[in-house]
Motif scaffolding. Structure first.
Motif, mmCIF file in Angstrom:
data_model
loop_
_atom_site.group_PDB
_atom_site.id
_atom_site.type_symbol
_atom_site.label_atom_id
_atom_site.label_comp_id
_atom_site.label_asym_id
_atom_site.label_seq_id
_atom_site.Cartn_x
_atom_site.Cartn_y
_atom_site.Cartn_z
ATOM 1 N N THR A 28 0.753 -1.134 -0.019
ATOM 2 C CA THR A 28 0.010 -0.073 -0.157
ATOM 3 C C THR A 28 0.890 1.204 -0.027
ATOM 4 O O THR A 28 0.637 2.165 -0.756
ATOM 5 C CB THR A 28 -1.112 -0.217 1.183
ATOM 6 O OG1 THR A 28 -1.908 -1.125 1.097
ATOM 7 C CG2 THR A 28 -1.965 1.319 1.237
ATOM 8 N N GLY A 29 1.915 1.159 0.573
ATOM 9 C CA GLY A 29 2.833 2.309 0.956
ATOM 10 C C GLY A 29 3.423 2.484 -0.304
ATOM 11 O O GLY A 29 3.559 3.791 -1.015
ATOM 12 N N LYS A 30 3.856 1.498 -1.226
ATOM 13 C CA LYS A 30 4.495 1.576 -2.712
ATOM 14 C C LYS A 30 3.654 2.415 -3.484
ATOM 15 O O LYS A 30 3.870 3.296 -4.438
ATOM 16 C CB LYS A 30 5.236 0.300 -2.998
ATOM 17 C CG LYS A 30 6.454 -0.054 -2.339
ATOM 18 C CD LYS A 30 6.895 -1.119 -2.651
ATOM 19 C CE LYS A 30 8.059 -1.709 -1.815
ATOM 20 N NZ LYS A 30 8.611 -2.807 -2.137
ATOM 21 N N MET A 32 0.781 4.115 -2.949
ATOM 22 C CA MET A 32 0.569 5.564 -2.539
ATOM 23 C C MET A 32 1.683 6.421 -2.886
ATOM 24 O O MET A 32 1.260 7.480 -3.352
ATOM 25 C CB MET A 32 0.248 5.771 -1.108
ATOM 26 C CG MET A 32 -0.957 5.072 -0.681
ATOM 27 S SD MET A 32 -2.566 5.704 -1.368
ATOM 28 C CE MET A 32 -2.693 7.218 -0.610
ATOM 29 N N CYS A 33 2.848 5.934 -2.989
ATOM 30 C CA CYS A 33 4.180 6.932 -3.315
ATOM 31 C C CYS A 33 4.168 6.864 -4.945
ATOM 32 O O CYS A 33 4.520 7.994 -5.307
ATOM 33 C CB CYS A 33 5.509 6.031 -2.882
ATOM 34 S SG CYS A 33 6.785 6.808 -3.160
ATOM 35 N N ALA A 34 3.664 5.937 -5.439
ATOM 36 C CA ALA A 34 3.504 5.894 -7.004
ATOM 37 C C ALA A 34 2.604 6.919 -7.427
ATOM 38 O O ALA A 34 2.950 7.716 -8.199
ATOM 39 C CB ALA A 34 3.197 4.799 -7.587
ATOM 40 N N MET A 36 1.380 9.186 -5.712
ATOM 41 C CA MET A 36 2.061 10.747 -5.156
ATOM 42 C C MET A 36 2.867 11.486 -6.381
ATOM 43 O O MET A 36 2.863 12.374 -6.994
ATOM 44 C CB MET A 36 2.927 10.856 -3.957
ATOM 45 C CG MET A 36 3.500 12.052 -3.528
ATOM 46 S SD MET A 36 4.729 11.857 -2.402
ATOM 47 C CE MET A 36 6.016 11.134 -3.087
ATOM 48 N N TRP A 37 3.909 10.401 -6.807
ATOM 49 C CA TRP A 37 4.942 10.913 -7.857
ATOM 50 C C TRP A 37 4.280 11.091 -9.254
ATOM 51 O O TRP A 37 4.668 12.117 -9.999
ATOM 52 C CB TRP A 37 6.079 10.016 -7.851
ATOM 53 C CG TRP A 37 6.934 10.279 -6.942
ATOM 54 C CD1 TRP A 37 7.278 9.449 -5.620
ATOM 55 C CD2 TRP A 37 7.824 11.376 -6.622
ATOM 56 N NE1 TRP A 37 8.263 9.992 -5.105
ATOM 57 C CE2 TRP A 37 8.844 11.039 -5.521
ATOM 58 C CE3 TRP A 37 8.109 12.459 -7.405
ATOM 59 C CZ2 TRP A 37 9.491 12.019 -5.111
ATOM 60 C CZ3 TRP A 37 9.096 13.471 -6.864
ATOM 61 C CH2 TRP A 37 9.700 13.159 -5.727
#
Length: 78
Positions: A28-30, A32-34, A36-37
């Motif tokens: 989930t963190g990865k 959400m990071c994708a 965001m970028w």
């Protein structure tokens, strides 16, 4: 204090215990990071010249008027 939660996977360093994240937290963190970028790069593409001072925010919007500009000028002159 904090109790021994989870599946017991943790690392202790100088009295500080770091619990390892569960697999779904990492995925989930990865994700959400994708997202965001992708959003940051999309906004940089859209707003980059204005942020960098290469053009003013009001320049380049003539194509969005849909013919409303002349009507407002005509109304203002009366």
């Amino acid at each position: 204090m904090g109790g021994q939660g989870g599946d017991g996977h943790s690392t202790t360093y100088k009295g500080f215990t770091v619990h390892h994240p569960k697999r779904w937290h990492a995925i989930t963190g990865k994700g959400m990071c994708a997202i965001m970028w992708f959003w940051i790069l999309y906004r940089a593409k859209q707003d980059g010249p204005v942020v960098l001072g290469w053009r003013h925010p009001w320049e380049g919007h003539e194509d969005h008027s849909h013919g409303h500009g002349h009507e407002h000028e005509h109304e203002a002159s009366h």
